[in-house]
Every structure is written in C-alpha cells, then in structure tokens.
Design an enzyme around this catalytic site. Structure first.
Site, PDB file in Angstrom:
ATOM      1  N   ASP A  24      38.920  34.265  34.166  1.00 53.50           N
ATOM      2  CA  ASP A  24      37.445  34.680  33.933  1.00 53.50           C
ATOM      3  C   ASP A  24      36.651  33.405  34.214  1.00 53.50           C
ATOM      4  O   ASP A  24      36.944  32.294  34.055  1.00 53.50           O
ATOM      5  CB  ASP A  24      37.142  35.246  32.538  1.00 53.50           C
ATOM      6  CG  ASP A  24      35.849  36.181  32.520  1.00 53.50           C
ATOM      7  OD1 ASP A  24      35.371  36.225  33.667  1.00 53.50           O
ATOM      8  OD2 ASP A  24      35.445  36.732  31.670  1.00 53.50           O
ATOM      9  N   HIS A  41      35.497  32.018  43.571  1.00 54.19           N
ATOM     10  CA  HIS A  41      36.657  33.056  43.501  1.00 54.19           C
ATOM     11  C   HIS A  41      37.756  32.250  44.584  1.00 54.19           C
ATOM     12  O   HIS A  41      38.850  32.090  44.168  1.00 54.19           O
ATOM     13  CB  HIS A  41      36.596  34.210  44.100  1.00 54.19           C
ATOM     14  CG  HIS A  41      35.823  35.277  43.459  1.00 54.19           C
ATOM     15  ND1 HIS A  41      35.830  35.188  41.833  1.00 54.19           N
ATOM     16  CD2 HIS A  41      34.471  36.162  43.716  1.00 54.19           C
ATOM     17  CE1 HIS A  41      35.165  36.449  41.533  1.00 54.19           C
ATOM     18  NE2 HIS A  41      34.235  36.774  42.534  1.00 54.19           N
ATOM     19  N   LEU A 135      60.255  31.209  38.601  1.00 58.08           N
ATOM     20  CA  LEU A 135      59.274  31.868  37.992  1.00 58.08           C
ATOM     21  C   LEU A 135      59.077  33.330  38.522  1.00 58.08           C
ATOM     22  O   LEU A 135      58.993  33.477  39.699  1.00 58.08           O
ATOM     23  CB  LEU A 135      58.069  31.106  38.245  1.00 58.08           C
ATOM     24  CG  LEU A 135      56.541  31.640  37.505  1.00 58.08           C
ATOM     25  CD1 LEU A 135      56.494  31.460  36.250  1.00 58.08           C
ATOM     26  CD2 LEU A 135      55.126  31.108  38.196  1.00 58.08           C
TER      27      LEU A 135
HETATM   28  C1  FPP Z   1      36.534  36.768  36.981  1.00 59.41           C
HETATM   29  O1  FPP Z   1      35.472  35.948  37.263  1.00 59.41           O
HETATM   30  C2  FPP Z   1      37.488  36.679  37.999  1.00 59.41           C
HETATM   31  C3  FPP Z   1      37.717  37.910  38.972  1.00 59.41           C
HETATM   32  C4  FPP Z   1      37.237  39.181  38.588  1.00 59.41           C
HETATM   33  C5  FPP Z   1      38.543  37.813  40.138  1.00 59.41           C
HETATM   34  C6  FPP Z   1      39.858  36.861  39.803  1.00 59.41           C
HETATM   35  C7  FPP Z   1      40.094  36.462  41.315  1.00 59.41           C
HETATM   36  C8  FPP Z   1      40.687  35.294  41.622  1.00 59.41           C
HETATM   37  C9  FPP Z   1      41.035  34.031  40.681  1.00 59.41           C
HETATM   38  C10 FPP Z   1      40.691  35.189  43.052  1.00 59.41           C
HETATM   39  C11 FPP Z   1      41.570  36.004  43.884  1.00 59.41           C
HETATM   40  C12 FPP Z   1      42.709  36.435  43.563  1.00 59.41           C
HETATM   41  C13 FPP Z   1      43.869  36.219  44.274  1.00 59.41           C
HETATM   42  C14 FPP Z   1      45.397  36.807  43.796  1.00 59.41           C
HETATM   43  C15 FPP Z   1      43.967  36.025  45.653  1.00 59.41           C
HETATM   44  P1  FPP Z   1      34.034  36.710  37.262  1.00 59.41           P
HETATM   45  O2  FPP Z   1      33.626  36.833  38.807  1.00 59.41           O
HETATM   46  O3  FPP Z   1      33.965  38.164  36.537  1.00 59.41           O
HETATM   47  O4  FPP Z   1      33.270  35.461  36.629  1.00 59.41           O
HETATM   48  P2  FPP Z   1      31.793  35.661  35.894  1.00 59.41           P
HETATM   49  O5  FPP Z   1      32.268  36.464  34.738  1.00 59.41           O
HETATM   50  O6  FPP Z   1      31.711  34.108  35.658  1.00 59.41           O
HETATM   51  O7  FPP Z   1      30.799  36.302  36.710  1.00 59.41           O
END
Ligand code: FPP
Length: 248
Positions: A24, A41, A135
């Site tokens: 997150d 991201h 892993l």
């Molecule tokens: C939360 O941050 C993150 C996500 C909803 C997506 C997680 C995705 C990745 C790490 C990259 C894509 C993954 C792969 C496997 C290619 P948020 O956007 O909710 O952050 P915020 O709460 O600060 O807005």
C-alpha cells in the site's frame, strides 16, 4: 472463480515461512513527490523485484503479494489500465529472471475479467516457472478472500466427508499450502482489506509507515525480527514454533 490447483509445494518450501504483503502507498508516495500515481505503481514493481530477491535469504518459502483486489476495479479506468499494463509488462519481462532465481509463480484470484491476453500470459508464466524451488511467489490479482471462501464452499457442497484440509486446498487453489505466518501492510493503514482471511487465520500482523515503493530488504528484516519476537500459541498455552494442531 479461483484459478486451477497448482502442484503440491515441496516440503523444503513448506518448512519456510509464508509471508503475505499488502503493498500500500504507491499513490501517496508518488503524489508527495509531484509524480503521477502511475509512477508510484511503477516504483511499486521495483519494490516487488527487491523483495522477491531478498525473501529466500530471510527464511521465506512462500510470499503472497496483493497486487489488485476485486474492489480495485472501482478505480478510475486510466489507473486500472495502467495497473493491468504493469501486470502484462511484469509477466512478459520478469519470467526469465524468476526462472533463473528458482521462483515459482502462481497468480491467485479471478482470471476471467482480466484484459485480453493476460490470463494466457499468466498460464505461460506459471508453466515456465513451475520447477522453481527457491521461492513460491503468489500474486493476488482480481482477488477477494471472501469470494475465494464462498467459491470453495460452493465446490465443497455435495462432498460426503469434507475436511478442513480439502476446504483449505479449495480456498487457496493450492495443495497443502502453508498457513500464512505474517501479514505485512505498508503505508500506515491497519486493515486486512479482504486479503488471505482463511489462510491467515493465525497470522501475526505487522504494520509499517513505510510506503510500498520505498520498502526494501531492511524493512523486511525488521518485520521478520518483530515476528520472531512474538510468542505464537495458536490458542494453546505454550509457544509453538510449528503449525497448529489439527482439529479433532
Ligand atoms: C496500493 O497503493 C497499491 C495497489 C492498489 C497496487 C499494487 C500494485 C503494484 C505494486 C504494481 C503492479 C503489480 C504487479 C504485479 C505488476 P495505492 O494506489 O492504494 O496507494 P495510495 O493508498 O497511497 O493511494
């Protein structure tokens, strides 16, 4: 709908820890730097690389990463497509490195709503990495733990002598998956957000203020150190280092 069963994990991997991570804070990390959320991201994908590389040396055999929840479809269309684009990119470009590092990939969650070609790319990546013994990497995409439990219950209906083990296999989409030992959530939020509700029933929880794009091997070490300081009694009176006793 859960994905198909993967083959049973080796005992070597099962003996090591199962850690789940709610990644997150990508958006906040980016906006605080005047960058687009997409850039956050992208930096999140770099963090995935760091943690996948660091995990085996830190006693982790199974790592489950929450990449896209069923509720994330509610985000603006541009952000959803950017996340799907990153997933496509990851599957196309990361497989060689996963194979080289002995990482076996399994994507959990629904596949039937993903944009064209992604479900096939997932199947190819899983087949290419199936022999990985260092892993077990599970990436949750279009995932909801409650849906996984509901679907397992539907499949179990009509089975004469259902066991907890069989139900577990149906929920997790894996044969004999180790229960989750530790769930980490970055960015200071303290919620489970529909992640690993069945297999994480006895998981320890670790919440950190670090944003996912800045999370690194040292943060993982800190989370594991806090985990190892805890006494896990699984409902009993004495600390146990192994899994809970099977139900009667
Ligand atoms: C939360 O941050 C993150 C996500 C909803 C997506 C997680 C995705 C990745 C790490 C990259 C894509 C993954 C792969 C496997 C290619 P948020 O956007 O909710 O952050 P915020 O709460 O600060 O807005």
């Amino acid at each position: 709908m859960q994905s198909n069963f993967s083959t049973r994990l080796s005992e070597r991997l099962r003996e090591k820890l199962h850690v789940g991570i709610i990644m997150d804070g990508n958006g906040r990390w980016a906006t605080r730097r005047g960058l687009s959320r997409l850039r956050g991201h992208e930096a999140g994908v770099e963090a995935i690389r760091r943690i996948v590389e660091a995990a085996p040396d830190q006693g982790i055999g199974t790592l489950t990463l929450y990449a896209f929840s069923t509720d994330n479809w509610r985000r603006p269309r541009t952000e959803v497509s950017a996340l799907m684009g990153l997933l496509r990119f990851y599957l196309a470009n990361e497989v060689q490195s996963l194979v080289r590092n002995g990482v076996r990939l399994h994507v959990i969650g629904r596949r039937d709503r993903l944009p064209d070609g992604i479900a096939d790319a997932i199947s190819r990546a899983e087949a290419a990495t199936a022999a990985g013994e260092t892993l077990h990497l599970r990436i949750a995409v279009d995932y909801s733990a409650r849906d996984a439990i509901l679907n397992a219950a539907v499949k179990l209906a009509g089975i004469a002598a259902p066991s907890r083990e069989l139900f577990s296999d149906l929920v997790t989409g894996e044969r004999g998956l180790r229960d989750v030992d530790l769930i980490i959530r970055t960015s200071g939020e303290k919620r489970l957000s529909d992640f690993l509700l069945w297999e994480g029933a006895y998981a320890e929880l670790h919440f950190t203020e670090r944003m996912w794009p800045e999370f690194d091997a040292a943060d993982l070490t800190e989370a594991l150190a806090s985990f190892h300081r805890r006494e896990r009694r699984f409902g009993g009176l004495q600390a146990l280092s192994l899994e809970p006793a099977p139900s009667l």
